[in-house]
Design a protein around this motif. Structure first.
Motif, mmCIF file in Angstrom:
data_model
loop_
_atom_site.group_PDB
_atom_site.id
_atom_site.type_symbol
_atom_site.label_atom_id
_atom_site.label_comp_id
_atom_site.label_asym_id
_atom_site.label_seq_id
_atom_site.Cartn_x
_atom_site.Cartn_y
_atom_site.Cartn_z
ATOM 1 N N ALA A 147 37.352 36.551 48.946
ATOM 2 C CA ALA A 147 38.171 36.793 47.757
ATOM 3 C C ALA A 147 38.037 38.217 47.227
ATOM 4 O O ALA A 147 38.807 38.621 46.345
ATOM 5 C CB ALA A 147 37.795 35.808 46.652
ATOM 6 N N ASN A 161 38.238 42.198 46.648
ATOM 7 C CA ASN A 161 39.237 43.238 46.877
ATOM 8 C C ASN A 161 38.576 44.392 47.624
ATOM 9 O O ASN A 161 37.690 45.053 47.083
ATOM 10 C CB ASN A 161 39.783 43.721 45.534
ATOM 11 C CG ASN A 161 40.946 44.682 45.696
ATOM 12 O OD1 ASN A 161 41.219 45.172 46.781
ATOM 13 N ND2 ASN A 161 41.642 44.954 44.602
ATOM 14 N N GLY A 164 46.187 39.783 40.500
ATOM 15 C CA GLY A 164 47.225 38.770 40.336
ATOM 16 C C GLY A 164 47.830 38.269 41.628
ATOM 17 O O GLY A 164 48.804 37.515 41.608
ATOM 18 N N GLY A 165 47.259 38.659 42.771
ATOM 19 C CA GLY A 165 47.790 38.234 44.060
ATOM 20 C C GLY A 165 47.033 37.050 44.632
ATOM 21 O O GLY A 165 46.142 36.489 44.002
ATOM 22 N N SER A 166 47.394 36.706 45.853
ATOM 23 C CA SER A 166 46.770 35.547 46.498
ATOM 24 C C SER A 166 46.124 35.898 47.834
ATOM 25 O O SER A 166 45.581 35.021 48.510
ATOM 26 C CB SER A 166 47.821 34.457 46.738
ATOM 27 O OG SER A 166 48.878 34.947 47.558
ATOM 28 N N SER A 170 42.388 47.659 37.979
ATOM 29 C CA SER A 170 41.213 46.841 38.270
ATOM 30 C C SER A 170 40.117 47.727 38.826
ATOM 31 O O SER A 170 40.384 48.742 39.484
ATOM 32 C CB SER A 170 41.566 45.764 39.314
ATOM 33 O OG SER A 170 40.425 45.182 39.875
ATOM 34 N N THR A 200 44.913 41.079 46.080
ATOM 35 C CA THR A 200 43.883 40.060 45.879
ATOM 36 C C THR A 200 43.958 39.504 44.456
ATOM 37 O O THR A 200 44.735 39.983 43.625
ATOM 38 C CB THR A 200 42.494 40.659 46.154
ATOM 39 O OG1 THR A 200 42.395 41.923 45.488
ATOM 40 C CG2 THR A 200 42.283 40.873 47.640
ATOM 41 N N ALA A 201 43.137 38.507 44.182
ATOM 42 C CA ALA A 201 43.244 37.760 42.925
ATOM 43 C C ALA A 201 43.013 38.618 41.691
ATOM 44 O O ALA A 201 43.610 38.372 40.635
ATOM 45 C CB ALA A 201 42.265 36.591 42.937
ATOM 46 N N ASP A 202 42.150 39.627 41.778
ATOM 47 C CA ASP A 202 41.881 40.463 40.601
ATOM 48 C C ASP A 202 43.114 41.225 40.152
ATOM 49 O O ASP A 202 43.188 41.681 39.003
ATOM 50 C CB ASP A 202 40.731 41.434 40.887
ATOM 51 C CG ASP A 202 41.025 42.358 42.055
ATOM 52 O OD1 ASP A 202 41.423 41.859 43.117
ATOM 53 O OD2 ASP A 202 40.833 43.579 41.911
ATOM 54 N N THR A 258 50.839 46.529 41.238
ATOM 55 C CA THR A 258 49.527 46.013 40.830
ATOM 56 C C THR A 258 49.446 45.684 39.348
ATOM 57 O O THR A 258 48.385 45.318 38.852
ATOM 58 C CB THR A 258 48.411 47.015 41.160
ATOM 59 O OG1 THR A 258 48.654 48.244 40.459
ATOM 60 C CG2 THR A 258 48.336 47.286 42.651
ATOM 61 N N GLY A 295 43.478 37.219 50.598
ATOM 62 C CA GLY A 295 42.035 37.326 50.726
ATOM 63 C C GLY A 295 41.648 38.696 51.253
ATOM 64 O O GLY A 295 42.501 39.538 51.555
#
Length: 356
Positions: free
Chosen positions: A285, A287, A336-338, A254, A332-334, A112, A340
């Motif tokens: 989107a 987490n 650094g991932g993609s 995060s 998830t995006a927070d 992470t 959903g």
């Protein structure tokens, strides 16, 4: 069979709370338990629309008959008046049920990209007194204005409240690395914060197997930035705890991975540390990890309260599955991932199946 309440809340709540329900169902089944009886209850905007209030009396009445509950985030800043100016739903629930202990872990997971690798600590926050005025009075807000240009808030500390939160911290430390750090500002607030420090020190004498030290709140922020992995359990009053737990969550990676429970000796509520993120609502989107891990904490609390191995096993399955999912690069995006919300949840459920 467990009976647990489901309060979706606002914003991303209707996405992350069902995600946690799905994960709990998978873990309980894998641990050999009977299916959870989920009891949906209205709260937040949905409750305002149907019942004229964000927290109906029927919801509070129903919660009293349950083993625990999952509460999603609320967006009370956007509520119409008079609801916006009143105590928010989570605060009302905490106060109504006397949930005096807010337990907020901050753990860095492999995969992470934590800001401080190795962070693994818990903030134990006193939840009923201190410098948050809305928690210091039986009735009313605890704030008043004697003139239009002067505002005053009560800051209240009592021996009884400090003792019980100190015992929570020291008991928790015995299950971890056996170290408690008391966070205070007794050098300036000699009576109020000084009482907190003195009483915590007195309680420490009942736990000779746990190391104890103390830090001023301002210095503590610096120590956490420099050497967060050295700390284990931090115990503090509610405003300091609120601020520190947001900081430690970000150090671990995060707010999206920051779980918590609010508990008394009789009841507990799972509630992620983060807010409702209305800009992410409906986008898949958000987490869900913090809500999922909060649900795991609730299962662990229920296991300890009832000396029941099943929820303990289910909680461990969830914690292991979340760590495995992050380690596999699913985030998830927070972080650094993609992935959903649904993809991440599905990966955790699959990891539970593999672990079981």
């Amino acid at each position: 069979m467990l009976r647990l309440g489901v309060l979706d809340g606002d914003g991303i709540g209707p996405e992350i709370v069902p995600a946690a329900v799905r994960v709990v169902d998978a873990a309980v089944a894998a641990a050999g338990g009977e299916p959870v009886e989920w009891v949906p209850l209205p709260v937040g905007f949905a409750a305002i629309e149907r019942h004229g209030t964000p927290l109906p009396e029927d919801t509070l009445t129903a919660l009293a008959g349950l083993d625990g509950w999952l509460l999603g985030p609320h967006d009370n800043a956007a509520y119409p008046e008079p609801h916006r100016s009143r105590l928010n739903p989570s605060g009302t629930i905490r106060k109504h049920f006397g949930l005096f202990a807010n337990i907020r872990p901050a753990k860095a997971f492999e995969g992470t990209h934590a800001r401080v690798a190795g962070t693994d600590l818990v903030v134990v926050r006193e939840n009923t007194e201190g410098f948050y005025a809305d928690r210091n009075t039986y009735a009313g807000a605890g704030e008043f204005m004697p003139t239009p240009d002067v505002a005053i808030a009560h800051g209240i500390f009592t021996r009884a409240a400090v003792e019980r939160i100190a015992h929570e911290a020291f008991r928790l430390a015995r299950t971890r690395r056996r170290r408690v750090t008391i966070v205070h500002k007794a050098n300036v607030l000699q009576l109020t914060s000084g009482l907190f420090l003195r009483v915590c020190r007195e309680v420490a004498g009942q736990y000779p197997d746990v190391a104890v030290d103390d830090e001023h709140i301002d210095a503590m922020t610096v120590h956490l930035l420099r050497r967060a992995p050295e700390f284990d359990v931090l115990v503090t009053e509610n405003m300091f705890g609120d601020i520190l737990s947001d900081l430690t969550a970000e150090l671990a990676g995060s707010l999206g991975i920051a779980p918590s429970i609010n508990a008394s000796a009789e009841r507990a509520m799972a509630q992620a540390t983060h807010g409702s993120a209305p800009d992410l609502a409906g986008t898949d989107a958000a987490n869900p990890a913090a809500m999922i891990l909060s649900a795991a904490m609730l299962l662990g609390w229920l296991a300890a309260r009832h000396d029941d191995a099943m929820p303990r096993a289910a909680a461990r399955l969830i914690e292991t599955a979340v760590a495995e999912t992050f380690r596999a690069g699913v985030a998830t995006a927070d972080l650094g991932g993609s992935a959903g919300t649904r993809e991440f949840t599905g990966a955790v459920v699959a990891a539970i199946a593999r672990t079981a």
